[in-house]
Design an enzyme around this catalytic site. Structure first.
Site, mmCIF file in Angstrom:
data_model
loop_
_atom_site.group_PDB
_atom_site.id
_atom_site.type_symbol
_atom_site.label_atom_id
_atom_site.label_comp_id
_atom_site.label_asym_id
_atom_site.label_seq_id
_atom_site.Cartn_x
_atom_site.Cartn_y
_atom_site.Cartn_z
ATOM 1 N N CYS A 90 0.844 -1.192 0.000
ATOM 2 C CA CYS A 90 0.000 0.000 0.000
ATOM 3 C C CYS A 90 0.875 1.235 0.000
ATOM 4 O O CYS A 90 1.978 1.224 0.554
ATOM 5 C CB CYS A 90 -0.914 0.011 1.219
ATOM 6 S SG CYS A 90 -2.078 1.374 1.107
ATOM 7 N N ASP B 182 10.455 -14.071 38.277
ATOM 8 C CA ASP B 182 10.112 -15.400 38.791
ATOM 9 C C ASP B 182 10.844 -15.694 40.103
ATOM 10 O O ASP B 182 10.274 -16.203 41.055
ATOM 11 C CB ASP B 182 10.469 -16.443 37.723
ATOM 12 C CG ASP B 182 10.213 -17.857 38.206
ATOM 13 O OD1 ASP B 182 9.109 -18.072 38.750
ATOM 14 O OD2 ASP B 182 11.102 -18.723 38.074
HETATM 15 N N1 SAM Z 1 -6.452 0.322 0.150
HETATM 16 C C1 SAM Z 1 -7.826 0.248 -0.189
HETATM 17 C C2 SAM Z 1 -8.649 1.247 0.582
HETATM 18 O O1 SAM Z 1 -8.138 1.811 1.559
HETATM 19 O O2 SAM Z 1 -9.766 1.472 0.204
HETATM 20 C C3 SAM Z 1 -8.420 -1.122 -0.101
HETATM 21 C C4 SAM Z 1 -8.063 -1.972 1.088
HETATM 22 S S1 SAM Z 1 -8.646 -1.390 2.648
HETATM 23 C C5 SAM Z 1 -7.980 -2.621 3.729
HETATM 24 C C6 SAM Z 1 -10.350 -1.750 2.547
HETATM 25 C C7 SAM Z 1 -11.218 -0.995 3.514
HETATM 26 O O3 SAM Z 1 -10.976 -1.435 4.825
HETATM 27 C C8 SAM Z 1 -11.048 0.502 3.539
HETATM 28 O O4 SAM Z 1 -12.277 1.137 3.297
HETATM 29 C C9 SAM Z 1 -10.588 0.791 4.933
HETATM 30 O O5 SAM Z 1 -11.043 2.028 5.359
HETATM 31 C C10 SAM Z 1 -11.185 -0.359 5.711
HETATM 32 N N2 SAM Z 1 -10.509 -0.647 6.978
HETATM 33 C C11 SAM Z 1 -9.221 -0.976 7.187
HETATM 34 N N3 SAM Z 1 -8.969 -1.155 8.500
HETATM 35 C C12 SAM Z 1 -10.133 -0.924 9.151
HETATM 36 C C13 SAM Z 1 -10.524 -0.940 10.521
HETATM 37 N N4 SAM Z 1 -9.659 -1.232 11.474
HETATM 38 N N5 SAM Z 1 -11.803 -0.664 10.815
HETATM 39 C C14 SAM Z 1 -12.695 -0.375 9.845
HETATM 40 N N6 SAM Z 1 -12.389 -0.343 8.535
HETATM 41 C C15 SAM Z 1 -11.117 -0.613 8.187
HETATM 42 FE FE1 SF4 Z 2 -3.662 1.202 2.659
HETATM 43 FE FE2 SF4 Z 2 -5.196 2.666 4.201
HETATM 44 FE FE3 SF4 Z 2 -6.272 0.961 2.425
HETATM 45 FE FE4 SF4 Z 2 -5.050 0.082 4.618
HETATM 46 S S1 SF4 Z 2 -6.913 1.285 4.508
HETATM 47 S S2 SF4 Z 2 -4.802 -0.703 2.582
HETATM 48 S S3 SF4 Z 2 -3.353 1.541 4.799
HETATM 49 S S4 SF4 Z 2 -5.071 2.785 2.032
#
Ligand code: SAM
Ligand code: SF4
Length: 596
Positions: A89, A557
């Site tokens: 990413c 310990d």
């Molecule tokens: N990089 C792309 C993006 O950010 O859209 C695709 C992958 S990202 C892992 C997919 C979605 O997961 C995103 O909308 C992100 O906001 C959400 N996401 C990641 N971690 C999260 C979390 N801890 N809680 C809620 N949503 C999460």
């Molecule tokens: Fe990358 Fe943010 Fe998408 Fe996670 S949520 S894959 S860090 S852009």
């Protein structure tokens, strides 16, 4: 995407039985039979005609055979497949990725483009109508365009939607080609409308590029591109919750859906329940200003609850994974970038489709040239599948793949854990759920160099009694400092046995120094310093940390009978030498002479 006419047969239609029990349960009936089943007896002639037309249209729309392999024991039909294209990413969102990124898999463990095409094609042949490409960040995959073109070509076989989930950073550069390839929908992640806050939340610059992507999508839509655009915003209390209303205002003029996502727990994202801003809180906040906010009926498999403010061009959605699960209507399956099938985002069960796929290539990744040969051979040998459905004809062992997929789908649970269980559950961070399993970083390309790391920590006692007893060698269990030193040295050598992603390293030297200190407030402590050296391809920080912490645990310990409230404090790496990044002292690069 329109329904391909080749799927609709004029005289027979396939209807799904109420209970799909076996792989052969899809039942074929004549159109007259099916109409008779549905035809009501108490309707007027015109109502009946209308009903008949609607039923016929519904049946025709529904006429595609739906595979039992993709139907679970709760009758959920999985016609939506999410494929992760990469673990990489170009952002480091605080809720998703650690600052240093996630450990990357060796390239050969990731699905190749032909492998992704083979799997997509197989799933589409079984009734999948929607494919979403995600990651990591899918736009950083070099061959994303040719890949999308090949997936887009599956429209002729029944695929209706090809969607992308992206952070939007690089999207504007590739957007038009993607639309040409068949892209129909974009979920774009944007958590803040403030460029500074963007840099804090994503740990990178790029706000303007993301906004450019949004504008570009909207502009293409004014020319008829018809891309469904949703903005996904993860709401974290104390971080971006004050921007909820700014996002709501975005939907006043723009025909987009803004979806607020409840922050979710995953290993490594420093889960803190207090940071979760719930759906009901968001709703309450928005209703204070817009009491006329109304619920819109969404698609039956919709994971978000949709609302609209009358008069606004766009709409609002809420993804409530933490407070209200939407498992009952879940129709999705996921393939991670290393080829594992995951039937539930929150479940740990995974099965490797990659390994089955590669059996026909002696376990090796299937590249473009191998794929070409396989296609040639496949044209001549197309055995039928047990459920009688049309096979995609790309992978030679489709039947085996389908059997494994079918078993995994049948094991899918009715629903995932609730909030109380989720926060304690071991699960991959989001980026690894969607992208791939945790793995060791490949060090095969690194050149060996002399590496040293020093870690420290302290055992803090509540008074001086334990320290005095240690000093006088009066602790009942024996020589505390001597035993702790040996324990630290032994533990350093065992690090790779304890920490799953650490490489085994031949250490050239381990030193553990221990010092008793009397604090000014009449308490005492033992300071521990572990120095580890090796001649190798990877750093020894973990070995130093393991040595220091194990020495501390040993002291704990041996002294717990004397001081029950002692604590272990301040474990950290204070020095690192060697490798590409050179010498670091307390996390800062340093140019003074090296230790060794
Ligand atoms: N990089 C792309 C993006 O950010 O859209 C695709 C992958 S990202 C892992 C997919 C979605 O997961 C995103 O909308 C992100 O906001 C959400 N996401 C990641 N971690 C999260 C979390 N801890 N809680 C809620 N949503 C999460
Ligand atoms: Fe990358 Fe943010 Fe998408 Fe996670 S949520 S894959 S860090 S852009």
């Amino acid at each position: 995407m329109p329904m391909p006419m080749s799927k609709v047969r004029p005289s027979t239609v396939l209807v799904r039985p109420a209970v799909a029990a076996t792989p052969t349960a899809t039942k074929m009936v004549t159109k007259t039979e099916s109409q008779n089943i549905l035809k009501p007896s108490s309707k007027t002639a015109s109502e009946s005609a209308l009903f008949e037309r609607t039923s016929r249209r519904e049946l025709l729309n529904d006429a595609k055979p739906f595979s039992d392999f993709l139907t679970d024991t709760f009758h959920r039909q999985h016609d939506y497949l999410r494929i992760s294209l990469t673990e990489r990413c170009n952002l480091r969102c605080v809720y998703c990725m650690p600052e240093e990124g996630v450990p990357l898999s060796p390239q050969r463990e990731l699905l190749t483009t032909p492998e992704i095409i083979m799997l997509s094609s197989l799933f589409v042949s079984q009734g999948v109508t929607k494919i979403r490409l995600t990651g990591g960040e899918p736009t950083v995959r070099r061959d994303i365009l040719p890949l999308m073109r090949q997936i887009g070509a599956l429209r002729s076989r029944g695929l209706r939607e090809l969607c992308l989930t992206t952070n939007g950073l690089a999207l504007h550069r590739k957007l038009e080609d993607m639309v040409d390839a068949g892209l129909t929908g974009i979920n774009l992640s944007l958590d803040t409308l403030d460029p500074w806050q963007f840099q804090i939340m994503t740990r990178r610059k790029g706000f303007d590029a993301v906004m450019k992507s949004i504008e570009r999508v909207l502009e293409l839509n004014t020319h008829g591109a018809g891309i469904k655009l949703k903005i996904n915003s993860v709401v974290m209390r104390g971080t971006n919750d004050r921007e909820i209303m700014k996002f709501v205002e975005m939907t006043r003029e723009k025909g987009i859906e803004v979806r607020f996502i409840e922050y979710m727990p995953f290993d490594g994202n420093k889960w803190n329940k207090g940071k979760m801003f719930s759906y009901s809180e968001m709703l309450h906040l928005i209703k204070e200003k817009y009491p006329q906010l109304e619920r819109v009926k969404g698609h039956k498999n919709e994971t978000s609850k949709t609302f609209k403010i009358p008069g606004f061009a766009g709409s609002l959605g809420f993804i409530t994974s933490m407070t209200h699960n939407f498992c009952g209507t879940c129709n999705r399956l996921r393939i991670t970038s290393d080829g594992n099938l995951k039937v539930c985002l929150f479940g740990n069960a995974e099965v490797s489709l990659r390994d089955i796929l590669r059996k026909c290539n002696n376990g090796e990744p299937i590249d473009e040239s191998t794929f070409e040969v396989m296609k040639q051979v496949g044209m001549h040998t197309k055995p039928g599948l047990t459920n009688g459905s049309v096979q995609s004809g790309l992978a030679p062992n489709e039947q085996e793949l389908l059997d494994v997929i079918g078993l995994a789908v049948k094991r899918k649970k009715a629903k995932h854990a609730g909030i109380g269980e989720l926060e304690h559950m071991k699960n991959r961070p989001m980026i690894l759920i969607e992208s791939g399993a945790a793995h060791m970083v490949s060090i095969s390309d690194k050149t060996p160099s002399k590496r040293v790391a020093k870690a420290i920590c302290s055992v803090q006692f509540t008074d001086m009694i334990a320290c005095r007893l240690i000093q006088e060698n009066q602790i009942q269990k024996g020589d505390v400092l001597g035993v702790a030193r040996v324990a630290g040295i032994m533990a350093a050598k065992k690090t790779s046995d304890l920490i799953p992603l650490c490489h085994p390293i031949a250490l050239s030297k381990v030193t553990v120094n221990l010092q008793i200190i009397q604090d000014q407030d009449d308490t005492g402590r033992v300071d521990i310093e572990a120095i580890v050296a090796c001649e190798g391809k990877t750093g020894v920080e973990m070995e130093a940390l393991t040595a220091a912490s194990t020495a501390a645990l040993t002291i704990y310990d041996m002294c717990k009978a004397v001081d029950k409230r002692m604590t272990i404090e301040g474990l950290k790496v204070v020095l690192k030498e060697g490798g590409k990044s050179g010498r670091w002292v307390d996390g800062v690069q340093d140019s003074s002479p090296t230790l060794q």
